[in-house]
Design a protein around this motif. Structure first.
Motif, PDB file in Angstrom:
ATOM      1  N   ASP A   1      -5.932  -1.483   0.787  1.00  0.00           N
ATOM      2  CA  ASP A   1      -5.901  -1.235   2.232  1.00  0.00           C
ATOM      3  C   ASP A   1      -6.929  -2.099   2.958  1.00  0.00           C
TER       4      ASP A   1
ATOM      5  N   PRO B   1       0.815  -1.225   0.000  1.00  0.00           N
ATOM      6  CA  PRO B   1       0.000   0.000   0.000  1.00  0.00           C
ATOM      7  C   PRO B   1       0.845   1.270   0.000  1.00  0.00           C
ATOM      8  N   LEU B   2       1.973   1.258   0.703  1.00  0.00           N
ATOM      9  CA  LEU B   2       2.819   2.449   0.793  1.00  0.00           C
ATOM     10  C   LEU B   2       3.447   2.787  -0.555  1.00  0.00           C
TER      11      LEU B   2
ATOM     12  N   LEU C   1       2.380   1.804  -3.550  1.00  0.00           N
ATOM     13  CA  LEU C   1       1.324   2.160  -4.511  1.00  0.00           C
ATOM     14  C   LEU C   1       0.911   3.616  -4.358  1.00  0.00           C
ATOM     15  N   LYS C   2       0.798   4.082  -3.114  1.00  0.00           N
ATOM     16  CA  LYS C   2       0.395   5.476  -2.895  1.00  0.00           C
ATOM     17  C   LYS C   2       1.472   6.440  -3.384  1.00  0.00           C
ATOM     18  N   TYR C   3       2.735   6.057  -3.250  1.00  0.00           N
ATOM     19  CA  TYR C   3       3.804   6.905  -3.788  1.00  0.00           C
ATOM     20  C   TYR C   3       3.757   6.920  -5.318  1.00  0.00           C
ATOM     21  N   SER C   4       3.543   5.760  -5.926  1.00  0.00           N
ATOM     22  CA  SER C   4       3.556   5.642  -7.392  1.00  0.00           C
ATOM     23  C   SER C   4       2.292   6.190  -8.039  1.00  0.00           C
ATOM     24  N   HIS C   5       1.244   6.379  -7.243  1.00  0.00           N
ATOM     25  CA  HIS C   5      -0.086   6.749  -7.723  1.00  0.00           C
ATOM     26  C   HIS C   5      -0.092   7.809  -8.830  1.00  0.00           C
TER      27      HIS C   5
ATOM     28  N   LYS D   1       7.522   4.805   7.425  1.00  0.00           N
ATOM     29  CA  LYS D   1       6.086   4.665   7.683  1.00  0.00           C
ATOM     30  C   LYS D   1       5.730   3.262   8.174  1.00  0.00           C
TER      31      LYS D   1
ATOM     32  N   GLN E   1      -8.363   5.608  -7.033  1.00  0.00           N
ATOM     33  CA  GLN E   1      -8.493   5.746  -5.580  1.00  0.00           C
ATOM     34  C   GLN E   1      -9.250   4.560  -4.990  1.00  0.00           C
TER      35      GLN E   1
ATOM     36  N   LEU F   1      -6.715   1.736  -4.578  1.00  0.00           N
ATOM     37  CA  LEU F   1      -5.841   1.954  -3.421  1.00  0.00           C
ATOM     38  C   LEU F   1      -6.593   1.642  -2.125  1.00  0.00           C
ATOM     39  N   ASP F   2      -7.815   2.109  -2.023  1.00  0.00           N
ATOM     40  CA  ASP F   2      -8.619   1.855  -0.831  1.00  0.00           C
ATOM     41  C   ASP F   2      -8.917   0.358  -0.669  1.00  0.00           C
TER      42      ASP F   2
END
Length: 426
Positions: free
Chosen positions: A352, A310-311, A313-317, A404, A345, A348-349
């Motif tokens: 999680d 998840p971490l 993916l959020k950076y690469s988003h 994180k 989004q 990503l959710d």
């Protein structure tokens, strides 16, 4: 600050162009695909087939738990019925270290074997591949790490995975641990792809929920990183999307109802499809960081991937919105008539939420603040020299990302980092 920003931009642009060029070359490398036997009892059917191939003696590589539980019986009974000679090396441990793999190599040679059956999880698969390469290429294992370091073809391998995660039954790589230098060694050779593999869900019904969860997210990570990177092909995309769909449809069921053969079989197929995908399209930062966790802390690979997915993916988003949107549709958490930003989004959710449903922790208990710079440096080196990542990060960014995953107490005690702007002002 401007100079450093420009330097990072130039470096990222150069690395991106280089890796895209490498990706064009990899499309022409022939990668064998094993014959797959699928369904309950397929390990026995594989034994019947191997018995007819006329091998002098077969080495079965596995771990002591699998051996004690009798999971080998379907395979070994079929080998015996077919008149095949075999011996069992059941000493494999998680993150099989070099000395243990060397013991397996010596056992293979002392017993006069000429083929290997890899039976178990990722560690058994990887150890089998390393034994297969080293048996025909007498070099120290650390000298076989890298791409095509063995001049002679590896010994023939057959595979029976007992987890649905690594996809090692169809991949070109083997990862073993170097306990002296606290790192992972990766041996890559398309010739060590198993000749045949049995996806037998009946062998997976006894897996504990936490292992089902971690290995399932391992497979999901393979599929996602293969799909969002810069080496994609229509074939790898198709395999990755199929894997993602199967995982979102079946992983929760396999986790809560381990005896469900249908869910187990579909998860084993998902793992194999994801293996096909990343064998061609490769992986990214999640794996680069997870390998460092495994090398230093002996963190199970699937768990390390699950924490970091998840971490990363959020950076690469920002660089992969369109690809995340396609993944959302494949996972059936959105529809094609929605805009890409919304779909991205949602995906990503959903990742999680899947981790939460499977009891995956959001932090790595063993992680220490003092280790983070070295971990980030090694992860960036691995990613930037080998993986077609969609959005590059500096070592500092990688450190912040890994930070994180600190345990809550360690995160609270970590020194606050000043921004570059604040530092420059001071």
């Amino acid at each position: 600050m401007i100079t450093e920003s420009m330097r990072n931009t130039v470096r990222s642009t150069g690395l991106g162009a280089l890796m895209k060029g490498a990706g064009l070359l990899t499309r022409f490398i022939p990668i064998p695909q094993p014959t797959l036997l699928v369904g309950p009892g397929s390990s026995g059917r594989l034994g019947q087939a191997i018995a007819g191939f006329g091998h002098r003696k077969i080495l079965i590589v596995t771990d002591s738990i699998i051996s004690k539980l009798g999971l080998l019986n379907g395979l070994t009974d079929a080998l015996t019925a077919g008149g095949a000679q075999f011996v069992v090396f059941d000493e494999i441990t998680p993150d099989a270290p070099i000395p243990l793999v060397q013991k397996g190599i010596d056992f293979y040679k002392d017993q006069g074997c000429d083929a290997i059956v890899a039976f178990g999880g990722g560690s058994s698969m990887d150890a089998s591949k390393a034994i297969a390469v080293a048996a025909n290429n007498p070099k120290p294992l650390n000298q076989l790490a890298g791409y095509l370091k063995g001049l002679r073809s590896p010994v023939k391998i057959y595979a029976v995975p007992t987890t649905a995660g690594t996809g090692s039954e169809v991949t070109v790589a083997a990862v073993i641990s170097d306990p002296v230098n606290h790192k992972k060694l990766v041996i890559v050779d398309p010739r060590m792809v198993p000749k045949m593999a049995a996806l037998d869900p009946s062998l997976m019904t006894g897996l504990p929920p936490h292992i089902t969860a971690a290995t399932g997210i391992d497979a999901l990570t393979h599929a996602i990183e293969a799909f969002v990177g810069n080496w994609t092909t229509p074939y790898s995309d198709g395999m990755a999307l199929s894997a993602v769909g199967l995982i979102f449809e079946n992983l929760r069921t396999a986790y809560t109802d381990g005896k469900n053969l249908e869910a187990r079989e579909k998860m084993s197929l998902a793992s194999t499809y994801a293996g096909f995908a990343f064998t061609r399209a490769n992986v990214g930062y999640v794996h680069a960081i997870a390998h460092q966790f495994g090398g230093l802390y002996h963190t199970p690979h699937g768990l390390a991937n699950a924490i970091m997915l998840p971490l990363v993916l959020k950076y690469s988003h920002p660089a992969i919105v369109d690809r995340l949107a396609l993944l959302a549709v494949a996972a059936k958490i959105g529809t094609e008539d929605e805009d890409n930003d919304t779909l991205a989004q949602k995906f990503l959710d959903a990742v999680d939420q899947l981790n939460r449903d499977l009891g995956i922790p959001t932090f790595l208990a063993a992680l220490k603040e003092s280790d983070i710079p070295a971990l980030a440096k090694a992860a960036c080196w691995e990613a930037h020299t080998g993986y077609p990542v969609p959005r590059y990060m500096s070592q500092e960014v990688c450190e912040d990302l890994i930070r994180k995953a600190l345990p809550p107490k360690a995160a609270a005690a970590a020194p606050a980092k000043k921004s570059k702007k604040a530092a420059a002002t001071k």
